[in-house]
Design an enzyme around this catalytic site. Structure first.
Site, PDB file in Angstrom:
ATOM      1  N   GLN A 181      65.471  72.560  29.466  1.00 25.30           N
ATOM      2  CA  GLN A 181      66.661  71.837  29.930  1.00 25.30           C
ATOM      3  C   GLN A 181      67.972  72.559  29.612  1.00 25.30           C
ATOM      4  O   GLN A 181      69.029  72.128  30.089  1.00 25.30           O
ATOM      5  CB  GLN A 181      66.695  70.424  29.332  1.00 25.30           C
ATOM      6  CG  GLN A 181      65.683  69.464  29.948  1.00 25.30           C
ATOM      7  CD  GLN A 181      65.996  69.105  31.404  1.00 25.30           C
ATOM      8  OE1 GLN A 181      67.145  69.118  31.832  1.00 25.30           O
ATOM      9  NE2 GLN A 181      64.962  68.792  32.162  1.00 25.30           N
ATOM     10  N   SER A 201      62.094  77.475  32.561  1.00 21.94           N
ATOM     11  CA  SER A 201      61.507  77.238  33.877  1.00 21.94           C
ATOM     12  C   SER A 201      62.562  77.400  34.968  1.00 21.94           C
ATOM     13  O   SER A 201      63.628  76.788  34.905  1.00 21.94           O
ATOM     14  CB  SER A 201      60.936  75.822  33.917  1.00 21.94           C
ATOM     15  OG  SER A 201      60.459  75.530  35.200  1.00 21.94           O
ATOM     16  N   THR A 239      47.948  88.246  39.049  1.00 24.43           N
ATOM     17  CA  THR A 239      48.878  89.042  39.842  1.00 24.43           C
ATOM     18  C   THR A 239      50.251  88.372  39.815  1.00 24.43           C
ATOM     19  O   THR A 239      50.348  87.160  39.989  1.00 24.43           O
ATOM     20  CB  THR A 239      48.369  89.160  41.296  1.00 24.43           C
ATOM     21  OG1 THR A 239      47.097  89.805  41.256  1.00 24.43           O
ATOM     22  CG2 THR A 239      49.326  89.946  42.168  1.00 24.43           C
ATOM     23  N   CYS A 327      56.553  50.719  35.131  1.00 22.82           N
ATOM     24  CA  CYS A 327      55.819  49.472  35.349  1.00 22.82           C
ATOM     25  C   CYS A 327      54.825  49.542  36.490  1.00 22.82           C
ATOM     26  O   CYS A 327      53.795  48.895  36.463  1.00 22.82           O
ATOM     27  CB  CYS A 327      56.794  48.334  35.603  1.00 22.82           C
ATOM     28  SG  CYS A 327      57.366  47.647  34.049  1.00 22.82           S
TER      29      CYS A 327
HETATM   30  C1  LIG Z   1      60.596  70.199  33.366  1.00 25.70           C
HETATM   31  C2  LIG Z   1      60.298  70.377  31.925  1.00 25.70           C
HETATM   32  C3  LIG Z   1      59.129  71.018  31.504  1.00 25.70           C
HETATM   33  C4  LIG Z   1      58.071  71.458  32.471  1.00 25.70           C
HETATM   34  O1  LIG Z   1      58.458  72.582  33.209  1.00 25.70           O
HETATM   35  P1  LIG Z   1      57.656  72.942  34.555  1.00 25.70           P
HETATM   36  O2  LIG Z   1      58.184  74.262  34.955  1.00 25.70           O
HETATM   37  O3  LIG Z   1      57.982  71.855  35.531  1.00 25.70           O
HETATM   38  O4  LIG Z   1      56.211  72.982  34.207  1.00 25.70           O
HETATM   39  C5  LIG Z   1      58.931  71.205  30.150  1.00 25.70           C
HETATM   40  N1  LIG Z   1      59.844  70.800  29.247  1.00 25.70           N
HETATM   41  C6  LIG Z   1      60.983  70.178  29.607  1.00 25.70           C
HETATM   42  C7  LIG Z   1      61.963  69.775  28.554  1.00 25.70           C
HETATM   43  C8  LIG Z   1      61.250  69.948  30.949  1.00 25.70           C
HETATM   44  O5  LIG Z   1      62.373  69.328  31.305  1.00 25.70           O
END
Ligand SMILES: *Cc1c(COP(=O)(O)O)cnc(C)c1O
Length: 389
Positions: A181, A201, A239, A327
């Site tokens: 994040q 990510s 790969t 929910c």
């Molecule tokens: C989105 C997220 C992940 C997962 O990442 P992906 O690339 O979607 O697998 C892991 N940790 C946090 C804090 C995230 O916000």
């Protein structure tokens, strides 16, 4: 009735920046070679990957050789836990995590626990902060890894990572941080944060989905996690996702240039929402830390209503947001993060997360503020909880 579409869910994923798409485009047809091939087709693809590695290393203040490209944040987190445990069995079998980690840390930890690894889960304060002294107290002579996320994806709280890293380093324990994040949104320098491993990510910072990276400090003992190929110096077979990696590289370059200015704008919008939502909607509670929080994160619990109903009603008006309630899903359990900060079930089920990003504008939050009071009023009118009070 429906206005322009409003996206307030950037923490879930971001659009891929058109400049990133343009940078990726040549790598599907013109530069399609296997980067492991020694011929010119392969070498051209390899150059794209190495340029991206350099860009990411420069953002993190790391060496290019310390970057392993992966399929995303989940894999980087899994690789950290499984890789460190498998390579350090002789040293110990105890790991420390926190109660608010992403499921991609919690679930591997749970699996390892079943395999006989000892796991300590450290609590957080009601603002979602980890106390470094709690980490220190949890350390034993068998501890091999501490994993604490840089910022929480639900409530936005930013952790004292540098301080926890200092404690880990002093004890000779590896320190991992899930920075999915924060990378691309605020400065993330591995030497300032004192981390040995760090997950990120691309799709959380305007890159493509399905690609990420794990930073591994030189000298860190980490076992192989995917076998069957020599890619990434034998640390991860498969790969390379050339276009995805090139996209990640372009995305991080854009963030390097733009993130300070973007954060400033997002803080303005964030603080306007934090100020105005309680003025327009009675009986709401801000979740997360008032100041140590991500520039783009707003999270409120709204009493007497259920988060999923709220989301559906917002979606009908073209506004996309998120909730910690579940929910209608199979679990029925509200978010573990909201429970960990001590919210009663009722408040945890009534949470609303609004997250901002590169294309957020004032009119988006105006739209939200225009409809939210009306929807909450309608839902409360139907709520048995509201009438009982
Ligand atoms: C989105 C997220 C992940 C997962 O990442 P992906 O690339 O979607 O697998 C892991 N940790 C946090 C804090 C995230 O916000």
């Amino acid at each position: 009735m429906e206005g322009p579409k409003v996206y307030l869910d950037y923490a879930a994923t971001t659009p891929t920046d058109p400049a990133v798409i343009a940078a990726m485009q040549p790598y599907f047809f013109d530069v399609f070679g296997n980067p492991s091939s020694i011929h010119s087709f392969g070498q051209a693809a390899k150059k794209g990957i190495e340029d991206a590695r350099q860009a990411l290393a420069s953002f993190l203040g790391a060496k290019p050789s310390e970057i392993i490209f992966t399929s995303g944040g989940s894999e980087s987190n899994n690789m950290s836990l499984f890789g460190v445990v498998s390579a350090n069995e002789k040293k110990g079998n105890h790991i420390i995590i926190t109660a608010i980690e992403h499921h991609a840390v919690l679930e591997p930890a749970k699996f390892l626990q079943k395999q006989g690894v000892e796991v300590t889960c450290v609590k957080v304060s009601k603002e979602g902060l980890v106390d470094p002294s709690d980490i220190k107290k949890a350390i034993t002579s068998k501890t091999i890894l501490i994993s604490v996320m840089h910022a929480n994806n639900e409530i936005g709280t930013i952790q004292p990572i540098a301080e926890i890293g200092r404690i880990a380093r002093k004890k000779g324990i590896y320190f991992h941080s899930d920075a999915v994040q924060t990378v691309g949104h605020i400065p993330v320098k591995v030497d300032e944060l004192n981390v040995d491993l760090l997950s990120l990510s691309a799709h959380k910072f305007y890159g493509p989905k399905g690609v990420g990276a794990l930073y591994v400090r030189k000298g860190t003992r980490i076992g192989t996690y995917l076998y069957g190929g020599d890619q990434e110096d034998g640390r991860r077979a498969s790969t390379h996702n050339t276009s995805g990696i090139v996209g990640l590289g372009k995305a991080i370059e854009l963030c390097q240039q733009q993130m300070d200015a973007e954060a400033k704008l997002q803080i303005q919008l964030r603080d306007a929402l934090i100020k105005e939502i309680p003025e327009k909607v009675p009986e709401v509670v801000l979740n997360g830390h008032p100041t140590q929080r991500l520039p783009n994160n707003v999270n409120f619990s709204i009493r007497y209503i259920e988060g999923e109903s709220l989301l559906l009603n917002l979606d009908m008006l073209g506004i996309a947001a998120s909730t910690g309630s579940a929910c209608t899903s199979t679990s029925l359990e509200p978010s573990h993060v909201l429970l960990a900060i001590g919210l009663p079930h009722e408040l945890a089920h009534g949470s609303l997360r609004l997250t901002l990003g590169r294309w957020s504008k004032k009119s988006d939050i105006e739209q939200l503020l225009r409809y939210l009071p009306e929807i909450v009023g309608k839902l409360r009118a139907m709520s048995p909880l509201y009438h009982k009070k």
